[in-house]
Motif scaffolding. Structure first.
Motif, short mmCIF file in Angstrom:
data_model
loop_
_atom_site.label_atom_id
_atom_site.label_comp_id
_atom_site.label_asym_id
_atom_site.label_seq_id
_atom_site.Cartn_x
_atom_site.Cartn_y
_atom_site.Cartn_z
N ARG A 81 -8.72 -5.69 1.21
CA ARG A 81 -7.49 -6.18 0.59
C ARG A 81 -7.35 -5.70 -0.85
O ARG A 81 -6.30 -5.87 -1.47
CB ARG A 81 -7.46 -7.71 0.60
CG ARG A 81 -7.38 -8.33 1.98
CD ARG A 81 -7.31 -9.84 1.85
NE ARG A 81 -8.33 -10.49 2.66
CZ ARG A 81 -8.83 -11.69 2.39
NH1 ARG A 81 -8.42 -12.34 1.33
NH2 ARG A 81 -9.73 -12.23 3.18
N GLY A 82 -8.43 -5.17 -1.38
CA GLY A 82 -8.37 -4.64 -2.74
C GLY A 82 -8.68 -5.63 -3.83
O GLY A 82 -8.75 -5.26 -5.01
N LYS A 83 -8.89 -6.90 -3.50
CA LYS A 83 -9.25 -7.90 -4.51
C LYS A 83 -9.84 -9.11 -3.81
O LYS A 83 -9.59 -9.37 -2.62
CB LYS A 83 -8.04 -8.31 -5.33
CG LYS A 83 -6.95 -9.03 -4.56
CD LYS A 83 -5.83 -9.47 -5.49
CE LYS A 83 -4.77 -10.25 -4.70
NZ LYS A 83 -3.69 -10.74 -5.59
N ILE A 84 -10.66 -9.87 -4.58
CA ILE A 84 -11.24 -11.08 -4.02
C ILE A 84 -10.25 -12.23 -4.17
O ILE A 84 -9.40 -12.24 -5.06
CB ILE A 84 -12.59 -11.43 -4.67
CG1 ILE A 84 -12.42 -11.74 -6.17
CG2 ILE A 84 -13.59 -10.31 -4.46
CD1 ILE A 84 -13.69 -12.27 -6.81
N SER A 85 -10.39 -13.23 -3.31
CA SER A 85 -9.51 -14.39 -3.35
C SER A 85 -9.90 -15.33 -4.49
O SER A 85 -11.01 -15.26 -5.04
CB SER A 85 -9.57 -15.14 -2.03
OG SER A 85 -10.86 -15.74 -1.87
N GLY A 86 -9.01 -16.23 -4.82
CA GLY A 86 -9.31 -17.24 -5.82
C GLY A 86 -10.47 -18.11 -5.40
O GLY A 86 -11.30 -18.51 -6.23
N ARG A 87 -10.55 -18.43 -4.10
CA ARG A 87 -11.66 -19.25 -3.59
C ARG A 87 -12.98 -18.56 -3.81
O ARG A 87 -13.95 -19.16 -4.28
CB ARG A 87 -11.44 -19.54 -2.10
CG ARG A 87 -12.61 -20.30 -1.45
CD ARG A 87 -12.38 -20.49 0.05
NE ARG A 87 -13.47 -21.23 0.65
CZ ARG A 87 -14.60 -20.70 1.10
NH1 ARG A 87 -14.77 -19.37 0.98
NH2 ARG A 87 -15.55 -21.44 1.64
N THR A 88 -13.05 -17.27 -3.45
CA THR A 88 -14.29 -16.52 -3.61
C THR A 88 -14.70 -16.45 -5.07
O THR A 88 -15.87 -16.65 -5.42
CB THR A 88 -14.14 -15.10 -3.04
OG1 THR A 88 -13.93 -15.19 -1.62
CG2 THR A 88 -15.36 -14.26 -3.31
N SER A 89 -13.75 -16.18 -5.95
CA SER A 89 -14.05 -16.10 -7.38
C SER A 89 -14.60 -17.42 -7.89
O SER A 89 -15.58 -17.45 -8.66
CB SER A 89 -12.78 -15.72 -8.14
OG SER A 89 -13.03 -15.69 -9.54
N GLU A 90 -13.99 -18.52 -7.47
CA GLU A 90 -14.44 -19.84 -7.91
C GLU A 90 -15.85 -20.15 -7.42
O GLU A 90 -16.68 -20.68 -8.17
CB GLU A 90 -13.45 -20.90 -7.41
CG GLU A 90 -13.75 -22.31 -7.84
CD GLU A 90 -14.43 -23.12 -6.76
OE1 GLU A 90 -15.31 -23.92 -7.10
OE2 GLU A 90 -14.08 -22.95 -5.58
N ILE A 91 -16.15 -19.79 -6.17
CA ILE A 91 -17.49 -20.05 -5.62
C ILE A 91 -18.53 -19.19 -6.32
O ILE A 91 -19.63 -19.67 -6.65
CB ILE A 91 -17.50 -19.82 -4.10
CG1 ILE A 91 -16.64 -20.88 -3.40
CG2 ILE A 91 -18.93 -19.85 -3.56
CD1 ILE A 91 -16.49 -20.68 -1.91
N GLN A 92 -18.22 -17.93 -6.57
CA GLN A 92 -19.15 -17.05 -7.28
C GLN A 92 -19.51 -17.62 -8.64
O GLN A 92 -20.68 -17.63 -9.05
CB GLN A 92 -18.54 -15.65 -7.44
CG GLN A 92 -18.40 -14.89 -6.15
CD GLN A 92 -17.83 -13.49 -6.33
OE1 GLN A 92 -17.93 -12.68 -5.42
NE2 GLN A 92 -17.26 -13.19 -7.47
N ARG A 93 -18.51 -18.08 -9.36
CA ARG A 93 -18.74 -18.63 -10.69
C ARG A 93 -19.56 -19.91 -10.60
O ARG A 93 -20.41 -20.17 -11.47
CB ARG A 93 -17.41 -18.86 -11.40
CG ARG A 93 -16.64 -17.56 -11.67
CD ARG A 93 -15.30 -17.81 -12.30
NE ARG A 93 -15.44 -18.32 -13.65
CZ ARG A 93 -14.41 -18.67 -14.42
NH1 ARG A 93 -13.17 -18.56 -13.96
NH2 ARG A 93 -14.60 -19.12 -15.64
N LEU A 94 -19.31 -20.73 -9.59
CA LEU A 94 -20.08 -21.95 -9.40
C LEU A 94 -21.56 -21.64 -9.15
O LEU A 94 -22.44 -22.27 -9.76
CB LEU A 94 -19.51 -22.75 -8.22
CG LEU A 94 -20.35 -23.94 -7.75
CD1 LEU A 94 -20.44 -25.01 -8.83
CD2 LEU A 94 -19.78 -24.53 -6.46
N ILE A 95 -21.83 -20.67 -8.29
CA ILE A 95 -23.22 -20.31 -8.00
C ILE A 95 -23.91 -19.81 -9.27
O ILE A 95 -25.03 -20.22 -9.59
CB ILE A 95 -23.29 -19.24 -6.89
CG1 ILE A 95 -22.73 -19.79 -5.57
CG2 ILE A 95 -24.74 -18.77 -6.68
CD1 ILE A 95 -22.48 -18.74 -4.51
N GLY A 96 -23.23 -18.93 -10.00
CA GLY A 96 -23.80 -18.41 -11.24
C GLY A 96 -24.10 -19.50 -12.25
O GLY A 96 -25.18 -19.56 -12.84
#
Length: 239
Positions: A81-96
């Motif tokens: 799709r050429g970009k990550i979703s808002g959900r994915t971005s939020e989860i990545q930041r939470l894990i970090g």
């Protein structure tokens, strides 16, 4: 209500953690909570983001993805799709954020550790399983770096784990699977350290508002589950 496997309201799903699941990362585990399965891995990069150059401090960052066949209906790859979703971005930041909360980044030095969480089967609680599994993958990687002389000591300050809780049909439940999560009146994800401090609380009233008493009871339920997860982490890490 009757839960899958007749488990109690305060009982987690069966947990299986397989360390060293794949050979290429510096640390890896397959984290299984019921039918949710997440491959967590950690790898070293000998540089830091520009904002940390010259500070002597390291960094830990995370990426998260759902494989297309991890859900009942195919999830298209976000790369297509050429970009990550808002959900994915939020989860990545939470894990970090969760992993960084228990790491002494100055003792790590100017290095970045990449945490990758790939969901190969999703049945609720993928972000919380990712955090719990990633901590073990990180420890395995740090142990390897210490043995290789890359770091002098393992820069961990505490343990960290996460679990979901919620209210379904008026009942407070620990570790929601998808069928429960999708019907929840209240849905909450809780991240805590081994010393009992909160890293993050994500709580939403999906059906109706909840009281302070509900919140306190849900947090107590989450703490019970996280304490059990940390016992498992310690057994795998040999401590």
């Amino acid at each position: 209500m009757i839960r899958t496997g007749n488990r109690l309201n305060d009982q987690m799903r069966p947990i299986k953690i397989s360390p060293g699941f794949i050979k290429n990362p510096d640390g890896s585990v397959l984290m299984e909570m019921g039918d949710t399965r997440v491959l967590c891995s950690a790898m070293l990069e000998e540089k830091v983001p520009p904002f940390l150059k010259g500070t002597g401090s390291g960094w830990i960052t995370a990426e998260y993805s759902l494989l297309p066949s991890s859900t009942n209906t195919r999830s298209s790859r976000e790369a297509s799709r050429g970009k990550i979703s808002g959900r994915t971005s939020e989860i990545q930041r939470l894990i970090g954020r969760s992993i960084r909360s228990v790491v002494d980044l100055e003792k790590l030095g100017e290095k970045t550790i990449w945490i990758d969480c790939d969901v190969i089967q999703a049945d609720g609680g993928t972000r919380t399983a990712s955090i719990t599994g990633s901590f073990i993958a990180l420890f395995l990687a740090l142990k390897k770096y210490q043995q290789a002389g890359i770091i002098d000591e393992i820069p961990l300050k505490d343990y960290v784990a996460a679990i979901s809780v919620g209210i379904v049909d008026g009942e407070k439940l620990l570790d929601l699977e998808y069928i429960e999560d999708s019907a929840a009146e209240v849905d909450m994800n809780v991240v805590m350290t081994g010393s009992g401090e909160f890293v993050e609380i994500q709580g939403t009233a999906e059906g109706k508002a909840f009281s302070r008493q509900d919140l306190d009871e849900l947090l107590a339920l989450a703490q019970k589950g996280i304490e059990e997860l940390i016992v498992i982490q310690k057994s795998i890490m040999g401590e």
